[in-house]
Design a protein around this motif. Structure first.
Motif, PDB file in Angstrom:
ATOM      1  N   ALA A 252       0.894  10.453  -0.953  1.00 18.11           N
ATOM      2  CA  ALA A 252      -0.332   9.708  -0.642  1.00 18.11           C
ATOM      3  C   ALA A 252      -0.105   8.534   0.300  1.00 18.11           C
ATOM      4  O   ALA A 252      -1.056   7.829   0.631  1.00 18.11           O
ATOM      5  CB  ALA A 252      -0.959   9.220  -1.938  1.00 18.11           C
ATOM      6  N   ILE A 253       1.123   8.326   0.747  1.00 22.70           N
ATOM      7  CA  ILE A 253       1.409   7.145   1.574  1.00 22.70           C
ATOM      8  C   ILE A 253       0.599   7.134   2.865  1.00 22.70           C
ATOM      9  O   ILE A 253       0.018   6.114   3.226  1.00 22.70           O
ATOM     10  CB  ILE A 253       2.921   7.024   1.859  1.00 22.70           C
ATOM     11  CG1 ILE A 253       3.648   6.635   0.568  1.00 22.70           C
ATOM     12  CG2 ILE A 253       3.196   6.003   2.958  1.00 22.70           C
ATOM     13  CD1 ILE A 253       5.159   6.612   0.688  1.00 22.70           C
TER      14      ILE A 253
ATOM     15  N   VAL B  14       1.829   3.942  -4.419  1.00 20.13           N
ATOM     16  CA  VAL B  14       1.412   5.342  -4.526  1.00 20.13           C
ATOM     17  C   VAL B  14       2.639   6.250  -4.368  1.00 20.13           C
ATOM     18  O   VAL B  14       3.682   5.810  -3.881  1.00 20.13           O
ATOM     19  CB  VAL B  14       0.358   5.713  -3.453  1.00 20.13           C
ATOM     20  CG1 VAL B  14      -0.920   4.918  -3.655  1.00 20.13           C
ATOM     21  CG2 VAL B  14       0.898   5.517  -2.059  1.00 20.13           C
TER      22      VAL B  14
ATOM     23  N   THR C 135      -9.568  -0.765   5.986  1.00 23.34           N
ATOM     24  CA  THR C 135     -10.154  -1.859   5.222  1.00 23.34           C
ATOM     25  C   THR C 135      -9.888  -3.197   5.908  1.00 23.34           C
ATOM     26  O   THR C 135     -10.773  -4.055   6.010  1.00 23.34           O
ATOM     27  CB  THR C 135      -9.596  -1.875   3.789  1.00 23.34           C
ATOM     28  OG1 THR C 135      -9.887  -0.611   3.182  1.00 23.34           O
ATOM     29  CG2 THR C 135     -10.193  -2.991   2.961  1.00 23.34           C
TER      30      THR C 135
ATOM     31  N   THR D 204      -3.042   6.341   2.114  1.00 26.66           N
ATOM     32  CA  THR D 204      -3.167   4.968   1.633  1.00 26.66           C
ATOM     33  C   THR D 204      -3.007   3.968   2.768  1.00 26.66           C
ATOM     34  O   THR D 204      -3.759   2.994   2.855  1.00 26.66           O
ATOM     35  CB  THR D 204      -2.126   4.686   0.531  1.00 26.66           C
ATOM     36  OG1 THR D 204      -2.304   5.656  -0.504  1.00 26.66           O
ATOM     37  CG2 THR D 204      -2.277   3.301  -0.038  1.00 26.66           C
ATOM     38  N   GLN D 205      -2.043   4.202   3.646  1.00 23.35           N
ATOM     39  CA  GLN D 205      -1.862   3.322   4.808  1.00 23.35           C
ATOM     40  C   GLN D 205      -3.106   3.356   5.696  1.00 23.35           C
ATOM     41  O   GLN D 205      -3.532   2.321   6.209  1.00 23.35           O
ATOM     42  CB  GLN D 205      -0.621   3.739   5.622  1.00 23.35           C
ATOM     43  CG  GLN D 205       0.678   3.454   4.939  1.00 23.35           C
ATOM     44  CD  GLN D 205       1.048   1.982   4.979  1.00 23.35           C
ATOM     45  OE1 GLN D 205       0.320   1.119   5.442  1.00 23.35           O
ATOM     46  NE2 GLN D 205       2.222   1.686   4.461  1.00 23.35           N
ATOM     47  N   SER D 206      -3.686   4.521   5.871  1.00 22.12           N
ATOM     48  CA  SER D 206      -4.906   4.638   6.682  1.00 22.12           C
ATOM     49  C   SER D 206      -6.053   3.855   6.067  1.00 22.12           C
ATOM     50  O   SER D 206      -6.783   3.143   6.765  1.00 22.12           O
ATOM     51  CB  SER D 206      -5.307   6.105   6.828  1.00 22.12           C
ATOM     52  OG  SER D 206      -4.324   6.822   7.518  1.00 22.12           O
ATOM     53  N   TRP D 207      -6.233   3.975   4.751  1.00 21.16           N
ATOM     54  CA  TRP D 207      -7.293   3.229   4.070  1.00 21.16           C
ATOM     55  C   TRP D 207      -7.042   1.729   4.137  1.00 21.16           C
ATOM     56  O   TRP D 207      -7.973   0.942   4.333  1.00 21.16           O
ATOM     57  CB  TRP D 207      -7.420   3.682   2.614  1.00 21.16           C
ATOM     58  CG  TRP D 207      -8.237   4.929   2.474  1.00 21.16           C
ATOM     59  CD1 TRP D 207      -7.763   6.194   2.272  1.00 21.16           C
ATOM     60  CD2 TRP D 207      -9.650   5.041   2.567  1.00 21.16           C
ATOM     61  NE1 TRP D 207      -8.810   7.086   2.226  1.00 21.16           N
ATOM     62  CE2 TRP D 207      -9.982   6.400   2.394  1.00 21.16           C
ATOM     63  CE3 TRP D 207     -10.671   4.119   2.768  1.00 21.16           C
ATOM     64  CZ2 TRP D 207     -11.292   6.850   2.427  1.00 21.16           C
ATOM     65  CZ3 TRP D 207     -11.979   4.586   2.799  1.00 21.16           C
ATOM     66  CH2 TRP D 207     -12.281   5.926   2.633  1.00 21.16           C
ATOM     67  N   ALA D 208      -5.797   1.332   3.964  1.00 20.47           N
ATOM     68  CA  ALA D 208      -5.460  -0.094   4.028  1.00 20.47           C
ATOM     69  C   ALA D 208      -5.769  -0.662   5.409  1.00 20.47           C
ATOM     70  O   ALA D 208      -6.359  -1.736   5.541  1.00 20.47           O
ATOM     71  CB  ALA D 208      -3.993  -0.314   3.667  1.00 20.47           C
TER      72      ALA D 208
ATOM     73  N   SER E 149       0.816  -1.211   0.000  1.00 18.73           N
ATOM     74  CA  SER E 149       0.000   0.000   0.000  1.00 18.73           C
ATOM     75  C   SER E 149       0.854   1.267   0.000  1.00 18.73           C
ATOM     76  O   SER E 149       0.426   2.296  -0.498  1.00 18.73           O
ATOM     77  CB  SER E 149      -0.976   0.012   1.177  1.00 18.73           C
ATOM     78  OG  SER E 149      -0.286   0.086   2.400  1.00 18.73           O
ATOM     79  N   SER E 150       2.062   1.189   0.511  1.00 17.23           N
ATOM     80  CA  SER E 150       2.933   2.363   0.469  1.00 17.23           C
ATOM     81  C   SER E 150       3.786   2.397  -0.797  1.00 17.23           C
ATOM     82  O   SER E 150       4.277   3.442  -1.190  1.00 17.23           O
ATOM     83  CB  SER E 150       3.831   2.411   1.698  1.00 17.23           C
ATOM     84  OG  SER E 150       4.720   1.316   1.708  1.00 17.23           O
TER      85      SER E 150
END
Length: 178
Positions: A103-104, A99, A114, A107-111, A95-96
């Motif tokens: 956006a890291i 992107v 999820t 993206t880490q927060s969304w990962a 996830s890092s």
């Protein structure tokens, strides 16, 4: 989450002990396999992990349906080892890497969100689905899901091993975008 309950029917006196062994195995395999993502590649490790989890799910379903406790125990241990080999740690690395640096964090927060939502869904609905589908059949559903995600990752997820930027990962390095 449901290890002791699942295994209690199969391994009357040893289910709690096996569940402790499962936790230890998860830690040992995760630590032992950590360097493999840099050696073999993230995608290879993910695909191997998912294939192992899918095969283990089929074996667990058979072990439960045919009342073969040793097969069920081996399938559970194999499932956990397969998870620890790739699907446990690698999504957070990928996830890092998929992107740009700006956006890291998001993206880490969304990962992570999820991951926790999926864990919540499994925790809430596993007992109901297991009861509805009948003894052991839920693991065939898990195997089918593993097959789907194996194909998805094989087709859509790029290899990030040894690639320093998102442009290199996506093959955009050196191209001008006007």
């Amino acid at each position: 989450m449901y290890g002791v309950t699942l295994l209690a029917d199969l391994l009357k006196s040893n289910s709690a002990l096996l569940n402790i062994f499962v936790s230890i195995l998860n830690i040992v395999v995760t630590l032992g396999c950590a360097p493999l993502a840099d050696i073999l590649g993230r995608k290879v490790c993910l695909l191997g992990s998912i294939a192992g989890m899918g095969a283990s799910s089929v074996l667990l379903a058979i072990g439960i349906k045919q009342a073969i406790p040793i097969l069920s125990a081996i399938a559970v241990l194999s499932f956990v080892a397969s998870f620890a080999f790739g699907l446990g740690p690698l999504p957070f690395i990928l996830s890092s890497e998929l992107v740009g640096p700006e956006a890291i964090g998001a993206t880490q927060s969304w990962a992570l969100a999820t991951n926790w939502i999926a864990t919540f869904i499994v925790a809430q609905f596993f007992p109901m689905a297991n009861e509805k589908l009948g003894k052991g059949n839920i693991y065939f559903v898990f195997a089918g899901t593993a097959a789907f995600f194996f194909l998805f990752i094989a087709w859509w997820v790029p290899e990030t091993k040894g690639k320093k930027t998102i442009d290199v990962v996506c093959g955009r390095e050196g191209r001008r975008e006007d």
